[in-house]
Write a protein that holds these residues in place. Structure first.
Motif, PDB file in Angstrom:
ATOM      1  N   LEU A  81       0.828  -1.206   0.000  1.00 46.09           N
ATOM      2  CA  LEU A  81       0.000   0.000   0.000  1.00 46.09           C
ATOM      3  C   LEU A  81       0.865   1.260   0.000  1.00 46.09           C
ATOM      4  CD1 LEU A  81      -2.740  -1.075   2.578  1.00 46.09           C
ATOM      5  CD2 LEU A  81      -3.030  -0.797   0.105  1.00 46.09           C
ATOM      6  N   ALA A  82       1.938   1.245   0.785  1.00 46.70           N
ATOM      7  CA  ALA A  82       2.832   2.407   0.822  1.00 46.70           C
ATOM      8  C   ALA A  82       3.478   2.620  -0.551  1.00 46.70           C
ATOM      9  CB  ALA A  82       3.907   2.207   1.891  1.00 46.70           C
ATOM     10  N   ALA A  83       3.860   1.517  -1.219  1.00 49.08           N
ATOM     11  CA  ALA A  83       4.451   1.631  -2.555  1.00 49.08           C
ATOM     12  C   ALA A  83       3.438   2.193  -3.551  1.00 49.08           C
ATOM     13  CB  ALA A  83       4.974   0.273  -3.020  1.00 49.08           C
ATOM     14  N   LEU A  84       2.200   1.740  -3.469  1.00 49.44           N
ATOM     15  CA  LEU A  84       1.170   2.229  -4.387  1.00 49.44           C
ATOM     16  C   LEU A  84       0.882   3.715  -4.177  1.00 49.44           C
ATOM     17  CD1 LEU A  84      -1.324  -0.777  -4.370  1.00 49.44           C
ATOM     18  CD2 LEU A  84       0.092  -0.019  -6.274  1.00 49.44           C
ATOM     19  N   VAL A  85       0.966   4.180  -2.933  1.00 51.52           N
ATOM     20  CA  VAL A  85       0.777   5.606  -2.671  1.00 51.52           C
ATOM     21  C   VAL A  85       1.952   6.397  -3.239  1.00 51.52           C
ATOM     22  CG1 VAL A  85       0.593   7.382  -0.884  1.00 51.52           C
ATOM     23  CG2 VAL A  85      -0.681   5.242  -0.651  1.00 51.52           C
ATOM     24  N   ARG A  86       3.169   5.929  -2.989  1.00 48.01           N
ATOM     25  CA  ARG A  86       4.356   6.635  -3.497  1.00 48.01           C
ATOM     26  C   ARG A  86       4.343   6.706  -5.025  1.00 48.01           C
ATOM     27  NH1 ARG A  86       9.290   4.319  -2.944  1.00 48.01           N
ATOM     28  NH2 ARG A  86      10.273   6.361  -3.219  1.00 48.01           N
ATOM     29  N   LEU A  87       3.864   5.641  -5.661  1.00 44.80           N
ATOM     30  CA  LEU A  87       3.874   5.583  -7.122  1.00 44.80           C
ATOM     31  C   LEU A  87       2.577   6.093  -7.730  1.00 44.80           C
ATOM     32  CD1 LEU A  87       5.640   2.128  -7.521  1.00 44.80           C
ATOM     33  CD2 LEU A  87       6.651   4.417  -7.466  1.00 44.80           C
ATOM     34  N   ARG A  88       1.695   6.639  -6.875  1.00 45.75           N
ATOM     35  CA  ARG A  88       0.474   7.325  -7.315  1.00 45.75           C
ATOM     36  C   ARG A  88      -0.525   6.385  -7.976  1.00 45.75           C
ATOM     37  NH1 ARG A  88       4.966  10.452  -8.830  1.00 45.75           N
ATOM     38  NH2 ARG A  88       5.152  12.462  -7.752  1.00 45.75           N
ATOM     39  N   GLY A  89      -0.508   5.113  -7.592  1.00 46.87           N
ATOM     40  CA  GLY A  89      -1.529   4.191  -8.051  1.00 46.87           C
ATOM     41  C   GLY A  89      -2.788   4.309  -7.202  1.00 46.87           C
ATOM     42  N   ILE A  90      -2.607   4.678  -5.931  1.00 44.89           N
ATOM     43  CA  ILE A  90      -3.710   4.998  -5.027  1.00 44.89           C
ATOM     44  C   ILE A  90      -3.338   6.259  -4.285  1.00 44.89           C
ATOM     45  CG2 ILE A  90      -4.359   2.569  -4.760  1.00 44.89           C
ATOM     46  CD1 ILE A  90      -3.017   2.578  -2.023  1.00 44.89           C
ATOM     47  N   HIS A  91      -4.321   6.879  -3.620  1.00 43.75           N
ATOM     48  CA  HIS A  91      -4.015   8.069  -2.839  1.00 43.75           C
ATOM     49  C   HIS A  91      -4.833   8.064  -1.563  1.00 43.75           C
ATOM     50  CE1 HIS A  91      -7.672   9.315  -4.957  1.00 43.75           C
ATOM     51  NE2 HIS A  91      -7.814  10.245  -4.007  1.00 43.75           N
ATOM     52  N   VAL A  92      -4.289   8.703  -0.545  1.00 45.91           N
ATOM     53  CA  VAL A  92      -4.993   8.871   0.739  1.00 45.91           C
ATOM     54  C   VAL A  92      -6.027   9.983   0.555  1.00 45.91           C
ATOM     55  CG1 VAL A  92      -4.781   9.419   3.176  1.00 45.91           C
ATOM     56  CG2 VAL A  92      -2.962   8.146   2.006  1.00 45.91           C
ATOM     57  N   ILE A  93      -7.258   9.703   0.882  1.00 46.72           N
ATOM     58  CA  ILE A  93      -8.322  10.670   0.619  1.00 46.72           C
ATOM     59  C   ILE A  93      -8.595  11.506   1.862  1.00 46.72           C
ATOM     60  CG2 ILE A  93      -9.358   9.155  -1.090  1.00 46.72           C
ATOM     61  CD1 ILE A  93     -11.511   8.494   0.893  1.00 46.72           C
ATOM     62  N   THR A  94      -9.178  12.661   1.613  1.00 49.83           N
ATOM     63  CA  THR A  94      -9.553  13.557   2.708  1.00 49.83           C
ATOM     64  C   THR A  94     -11.020  13.350   3.036  1.00 49.83           C
ATOM     65  OG1 THR A  94     -10.154  15.327   1.182  1.00 49.83           O
ATOM     66  CG2 THR A  94      -7.857  15.236   1.922  1.00 49.83           C
TER      67      THR A  94
END
Length: 415
Positions: free
Chosen positions: A398-411
């Motif tokens: 999950l951390a890799a996917l966030v760093r690589l912009r495949g997923i993002h943490v939503i507000t």
């Protein structure tokens, strides 16, 4: 978000057949944002000349290149392309000029991904080339391209006009008879096909055509060169082998010498150079190792996930994910490539970067959960795996996917 462009009619009628001018349903790249990317790319060159660095900025006046244009390049004080063009034109006493930037979006993910998403529809129909595509940005006031004929052998060309108007004159010519500096272009232009495009339009040139570009006033355009012929797979393999060879057999920069004058070797001996033979033996051994195949699979996974638009922007800073964070797939949905290596490792790739990920079953459960209507929490996703190392591995994914912009943490506003 721009509406998707339907590539199917274009592929059927024009791809590698005839030139075309296409109207887009909406702009692909905002001209103002692209100009700001040009300013960022030029910033290091305003303080001196850089060599073998990307993005690469080259400034032409008439048909000559300025080796060190310095502050003549666009800077933070240039609010718009028009303001920059007026300043440069005044400094050059009205002479024609063009700024050429190679790989302008390699540090701007928003522009890179917008261009990649636009081209994805084309590659879904014609395939992803085994070699990377090349991108450059043209801007300035030039009545005729200062570099002369625009051509990369064996590449089709897609040009997005962002500002002003761009005219291209096209003619087909047999390979093996390239133009030279003294050739009379006018005899070709008399029979050339002429296409002209403005903002929101695209020009397409098949690989068998030469073209001469002419700007109508201030102009800015992005060109994408797509390999279509002569793209030998050996080039991709060669790059991998050279990298592995240099890692195992570093070169000390000394040139091997043959003895001189040459003498016939003694019976049973051979006239050889040990360092060259050692390199050949290392290369021979490398071609039989599984590492080469694994490297090629990694390269291919990265290339497909980037739609061959390379080099790709670097990852985002490492996130600090908590169990209560909610995450969602990036919109539009970014392709996440998954490939099983014979070693048992699962290769995941997104936005041109590869990393080890969960196996087929675990990976599919994760992607299904990420695609749910309600954005899941990180803790809920980690519970998809068994306790212990598997949950930590899933958190790392999950951390890799966030760093690589495949997923993002939503507000909270996105929930």
């Amino acid at each position: 978000m721009h509406r998707a462009f339907d590539w199917q009619p274009f592929v059927k009628q024009h791809w590698e057949k005839t030139p075309a001018r296409l109207a887009l349903p909406a702009p692909i790249l905002p001209a103002e944002q692209v100009f700001q990317a040009a300013i960022s790319a030029c910033a290091p060159f305003r303080h001196g000349t850089r060599f073998r660095a990307l993005p690469d900025a080259r400034f032409f006046v008439e048909a000559a290149r300025l080796a060190a244009p310095g502050t003549l390049l666009p800077g933070e004080d240039d609010a718009t392309l028009a303001a920059f063009s007026r300043r440069a034109s005044t400094h050059l006493d009205g002479a024609s000029f063009q700024l050429h930037i190679e790989q302008p979006f390699m540090f701007d993910f928003a522009l890179w991904s917008a261009l990649r998403d636009f081209l994805r529809g084309l590659l879904e129909r014609v395939g992803v080339p085994v070699l990377p595509m090349a991108t450059d940005l043209l801007l300035g006031r030039f009545t005729r391209g200062p570099q002369g004929i625009a051509k990369r052998p064996h590449h089709s060309l897609v040009t997005l006009v962002l500002q002003g108007r761009l005219r291209v004159r096209l003619w087909k010519k047999l390979w093996g008879t390239p133009p030279n500096e003294t050739e009379d272009f006018d005899r070709h232009l008399d029979k050339a096909t002429t296409l002209e495009a403005g903002p929101g339009e695209v020009l397409y040139v098949p690989s068998r055509y030469w073209q001469l570009e002419e700007a109508q006033g201030d102009c800015m355009a992005v060109r994408v060169w797509i390999p279509v012929k002569g793209s030998r797979p050996t080039d991709a393999v060669k790059d991998v082998l050279v990298g592995l060879l240099e890692a195992q057999h570093p070169h000390d920069e000394r040139v091997p010498y043959h003895p001189y004058p040459w003498r016939r070797p003694r019976k049973g001996a051979q006239a050889t150079i040990p360092s060259v033979e050692q390199t050949a033996d290392t290369l021979h051994a490398l071609t039989r190792e599984e590492d080469v195949q694994q490297f090629l699979r990694l390269i291919w996974a990265r290339r497909v996930s980037a739609c061959a638009l390379e080099p790709v922007p670097p990852p985002a800073p490492a996130p600090n994910l908590s169990d209560t964070d909610r995450v969602r797939r990036t919109t539009p949905a970014t392709d996440i490539i998954r490939m099983k290596d014979p070693s048992g490792l699962w290769i995941w790739a997104v936005n041109g970067h590869a990393f080890p990920g969960p196996n087929e079953a675990g990976g599919q459960r994760l992607l299904d959960a990420l695609s749910s209507e309600a954005p899941p929490r990180v803790g809920e996703l980690c519970n998809l795996a068994r306790p212990g190392p598997q949950r930590e591995a899933l958190r790392a994914t999950l951390a890799a996917l966030v760093r690589l912009r495949g997923i993002h943490v939503i507000t909270g506003a996105e929930v």
